[in-house]
Design a protein around this motif. Structure first.
Motif, PDB file in Angstrom:
ATOM      1  N   ALA A  48      17.407  45.549  52.486  1.00 21.09           N
ATOM      2  CA  ALA A  48      18.383  44.524  52.833  1.00 21.09           C
ATOM      3  C   ALA A  48      17.728  43.162  52.641  1.00 21.09           C
ATOM      4  N   PRO A  49      18.534  42.114  52.497  1.00 17.21           N
ATOM      5  CA  PRO A  49      17.945  40.774  52.400  1.00 17.21           C
ATOM      6  C   PRO A  49      17.374  40.325  53.748  1.00 17.21           C
ATOM      7  N   HIS A  50      16.282  39.630  53.712  1.00 21.66           N
ATOM      8  CA  HIS A  50      15.735  38.905  54.861  1.00 21.66           C
ATOM      9  C   HIS A  50      15.463  39.805  56.082  1.00 21.66           C
ATOM     10  N   ILE A  51      14.785  40.914  55.860  1.00 27.46           N
ATOM     11  CA  ILE A  51      14.363  41.755  56.979  1.00 27.46           C
ATOM     12  C   ILE A  51      13.235  41.037  57.718  1.00 27.46           C
ATOM     13  N   GLN A  52      13.380  40.900  59.035  1.00 21.89           N
ATOM     14  CA  GLN A  52      12.397  40.197  59.845  1.00 21.89           C
ATOM     15  C   GLN A  52      11.425  41.140  60.548  1.00 21.89           C
ATOM     16  N   ALA A  53      11.918  42.268  61.027  1.00 23.80           N
ATOM     17  CA  ALA A  53      11.073  43.217  61.759  1.00 23.80           C
ATOM     18  C   ALA A  53      11.786  44.562  61.809  1.00 23.80           C
ATOM     19  N   PHE A  54      11.039  45.608  62.112  1.00 24.81           N
ATOM     20  CA  PHE A  54      11.651  46.923  62.280  1.00 24.81           C
ATOM     21  C   PHE A  54      10.798  47.755  63.227  1.00 24.81           C
ATOM     22  N   ALA A  55      11.409  48.815  63.762  1.00 21.85           N
ATOM     23  CA  ALA A  55      10.708  49.769  64.619  1.00 21.85           C
ATOM     24  C   ALA A  55      11.188  51.159  64.238  1.00 21.85           C
ATOM     25  N   ALA A  56      10.260  52.116  64.161  1.00 20.05           N
ATOM     26  CA  ALA A  56      10.589  53.468  63.710  1.00 20.05           C
ATOM     27  C   ALA A  56      10.745  54.421  64.883  1.00 20.05           C
ATOM     28  N   PHE A  57      11.810  55.217  64.833  1.00 17.11           N
ATOM     29  CA  PHE A  57      12.071  56.310  65.764  1.00 17.11           C
ATOM     30  C   PHE A  57      12.109  57.603  64.961  1.00 17.11           C
ATOM     31  N   PRO A  58      12.133  58.765  65.624  1.00 19.30           N
ATOM     32  CA  PRO A  58      12.113  60.028  64.878  1.00 19.30           C
ATOM     33  C   PRO A  58      13.239  60.197  63.873  1.00 19.30           C
ATOM     34  N   ALA A  59      14.417  59.635  64.156  1.00 19.19           N
ATOM     35  CA  ALA A  59      15.556  59.839  63.259  1.00 19.19           C
ATOM     36  C   ALA A  59      16.101  58.564  62.648  1.00 19.19           C
ATOM     37  N   VAL A  60      15.741  57.406  63.200  1.00 25.15           N
ATOM     38  CA  VAL A  60      16.316  56.145  62.712  1.00 25.15           C
ATOM     39  C   VAL A  60      15.265  55.042  62.690  1.00 25.15           C
ATOM     40  N   LEU A  61      15.588  53.997  61.940  1.00 25.36           N
ATOM     41  CA  LEU A  61      14.865  52.728  62.007  1.00 25.36           C
ATOM     42  C   LEU A  61      15.754  51.711  62.706  1.00 25.36           C
ATOM     43  N   ALA A  62      15.164  50.922  63.583  1.00 30.16           N
ATOM     44  CA  ALA A  62      15.843  49.761  64.146  1.00 30.16           C
ATOM     45  C   ALA A  62      15.368  48.550  63.355  1.00 30.16           C
ATOM     46  N   VAL A  63      16.284  47.846  62.707  1.00 27.86           N
ATOM     47  CA  VAL A  63      15.926  46.785  61.763  1.00 27.86           C
ATOM     48  C   VAL A  63      16.569  45.469  62.180  1.00 27.86           C
ATOM     49  N   VAL A  64      15.746  44.429  62.275  1.00 29.33           N
ATOM     50  CA  VAL A  64      16.239  43.075  62.536  1.00 29.33           C
ATOM     51  C   VAL A  64      16.232  42.309  61.212  1.00 29.33           C
ATOM     52  N   SER A  65      17.382  41.747  60.849  1.00 26.05           N
ATOM     53  CA  SER A  65      17.485  40.938  59.632  1.00 26.05           C
ATOM     54  C   SER A  65      18.103  39.592  59.974  1.00 26.05           C
ATOM     55  N   LEU A  66      17.913  38.654  59.081  1.00 26.05           N
ATOM     56  CA  LEU A  66      18.362  37.283  59.299  1.00 26.05           C
ATOM     57  C   LEU A  66      19.588  36.999  58.440  1.00 26.05           C
ATOM     58  N   ALA A  67      20.650  36.521  59.083  1.00 23.81           N
ATOM     59  CA  ALA A  67      21.873  36.173  58.362  1.00 23.81           C
ATOM     60  C   ALA A  67      21.744  34.774  57.758  1.00 23.81           C
ATOM     61  N   GLY A  68      22.722  34.408  56.937  1.00 24.06           N
ATOM     62  CA  GLY A  68      22.681  33.111  56.265  1.00 24.06           C
ATOM     63  C   GLY A  68      22.736  31.939  57.218  1.00 24.06           C
ATOM     64  N   ASP A  69      23.327  32.131  58.415  1.00 24.90           N
ATOM     65  CA  ASP A  69      23.425  31.034  59.379  1.00 24.90           C
ATOM     66  C   ASP A  69      22.219  30.974  60.315  1.00 24.90           C
ATOM     67  N   GLY A  70      21.215  31.827  60.049  1.00 30.66           N
ATOM     68  CA  GLY A  70      20.000  31.807  60.857  1.00 30.66           C
ATOM     69  C   GLY A  70      20.037  32.682  62.080  1.00 30.66           C
ATOM     70  N   THR A  71      21.142  33.386  62.325  1.00 28.81           N
ATOM     71  CA  THR A  71      21.209  34.302  63.461  1.00 28.81           C
ATOM     72  C   THR A  71      20.698  35.677  63.056  1.00 28.81           C
ATOM     73  N   SER A  72      20.386  36.478  64.070  1.00 27.29           N
ATOM     74  CA  SER A  72      19.828  37.805  63.828  1.00 27.29           C
ATOM     75  C   SER A  72      20.913  38.874  63.844  1.00 27.29           C
ATOM     76  N   ALA A  73      20.657  39.938  63.088  1.00 26.92           N
ATOM     77  CA  ALA A  73      21.481  41.146  63.127  1.00 26.92           C
ATOM     78  C   ALA A  73      20.555  42.320  63.417  1.00 26.92           C
ATOM     79  N   LEU A  74      21.044  43.289  64.178  1.00 22.49           N
ATOM     80  CA  LEU A  74      20.276  44.478  64.529  1.00 22.49           C
ATOM     81  C   LEU A  74      21.011  45.706  64.016  1.00 22.49           C
ATOM     82  N   THR A  75      20.336  46.473  63.167  1.00 21.58           N
ATOM     83  CA  THR A  75      20.948  47.630  62.519  1.00 21.58           C
ATOM     84  C   THR A  75      20.109  48.873  62.778  1.00 21.58           C
ATOM     85  N   LEU A  76      20.784  49.997  63.047  1.00 21.80           N
ATOM     86  CA  LEU A  76      20.128  51.297  63.096  1.00 21.80           C
ATOM     87  C   LEU A  76      20.392  52.001  61.769  1.00 21.80           C
TER      88      LEU A  76
END
Length: 283
Positions: free
Chosen positions: A148-176
């Motif tokens: 994805a564009p602009h990934i800031q950080a992530f954390a790994a779990f047994p079945a998923v990744l928790a991913v923080v990315s940056l939107a165009g307006d500078g706010t964060s999004a959190l995706t599993l």
């Protein structure tokens, strides 16, 4: 005559005692989470199996329970990577007669895997996403798990990744993101804002981060407020509350010992130990 032979075989099989018919274990989870089970299924209802009847090699902490035709060996600690385990249950008897049998089962845990962020080369001028890569510690194989564009950080779990990315307006999004490249789930945040200090406790399925609302500092709803998400629950973002029952702002924090307890440092340098699942349990 045929009916008589069938009945004879059924009776003989019954009086030979229970047999191991199938097993169930998730080897990817036993190295990542506590409380995982090896389930042994028999062809008859079983008498209660005591812990003293069970041997695990190499040694691992466990409990044992019996229900109907199954024996559950529950591992109270995470197992080692790349290790062959054997489980032996002696003196297994039917609930109805005492002909004892021994159940044996072996399994091998997977090798440890490494996840890392490969950022796009903005200097090249090409439009390219950042990529989260999975690789074996043995140095073989390289798989793009999520991009994805602009990934800031992530954390790994047994079945998923928790991913923080940056939107165009500078706010964060959190995706599993599922590790098999399948489902994506956007976690609803408490409003527009930014995420910092993403951390995970995979053993208990708990995700944590600091959340700051957008806008002037004097009017923010949340300011470096500690939030958690229980991946074993409804995936709802929950603020951690302090002694005053208000959301807790922190300057630093961490999960303690791979469990759900959290150590936090407040802005006034006060250090607290708390359990986010039990509001008010602060020391």
């Amino acid at each position: 005559m045929l009916l008589a032979l069938v009945c004879t075989f059924i009776v003989l099989d019954y009086f030979q005692g229970p047999k191991l018919s199938s097993t169930q274990i998730d080897t990817s989870k036993v190295v990542a989470q506590t409380g995982q089970q090896l389930r042994l299924f028999a062809d008859q209802n079983l008498a209660t199996v005591a812990k003293s009847q069970v041997t695990v090699r190499p040694a691992a902490a466990f409990t044992v329970s019996t229900a109907g035709q199954s024996i559950a060996v529950q591992f109270t600690q995470r197992l080692n990577y790349a290790t062959s385990y054997s489980v032996t249950v002696r003196g297994v008897t039917s609930a109805y007669q005492d002909q004892a049998q021994t159940f044996r089962y072996g399994f091998t845990t997977p090798h440890a895997e490494l996840y890392y962020l490969d950022r796009a080369d903005s200097a090249s001028g090409a439009v390219k996403d950042d990529e989260i890569i999975r690789s074996s510690l043995r140095g073989t194989g390289r798989t793009v798990v999520y991009s994805a564009p602009h990934i800031q950080a992530f954390a790994a779990f047994p079945a998923v990744l928790a991913v923080v990315s940056l939107a165009g307006d500078g706010t964060s999004a959190l995706t599993l993101a599922s590790l098999d490249g399948g489902a994506l789930e956007r976690i609803v945040l408490p409003g527009p804002g930014t995420i910092q200090g993403l951390q995970a406790s995979p053993a208990v399925g708990l995700l944590g981060f600091e959340f700051t609302s957008t806008g002037p500092a004097s009017g923010r709803t949340y300011d470096s407020t500690l939030m958690t998400v229980d991946l074993g629950g409804a995936h709802t973002v929950q603020p951690v509350v302090g002694l005053d029952s208000k959301p807790l702002g922190v300057s630093d924090w961490l999960f303690l010992g791979g469990g759900e307890n959290i150590v936090v440092q407040k802005f006034d340098q006060t250090v607290l130990l708390l359990d986010p699942s039990k509001p008010g349990s602060i020391t």
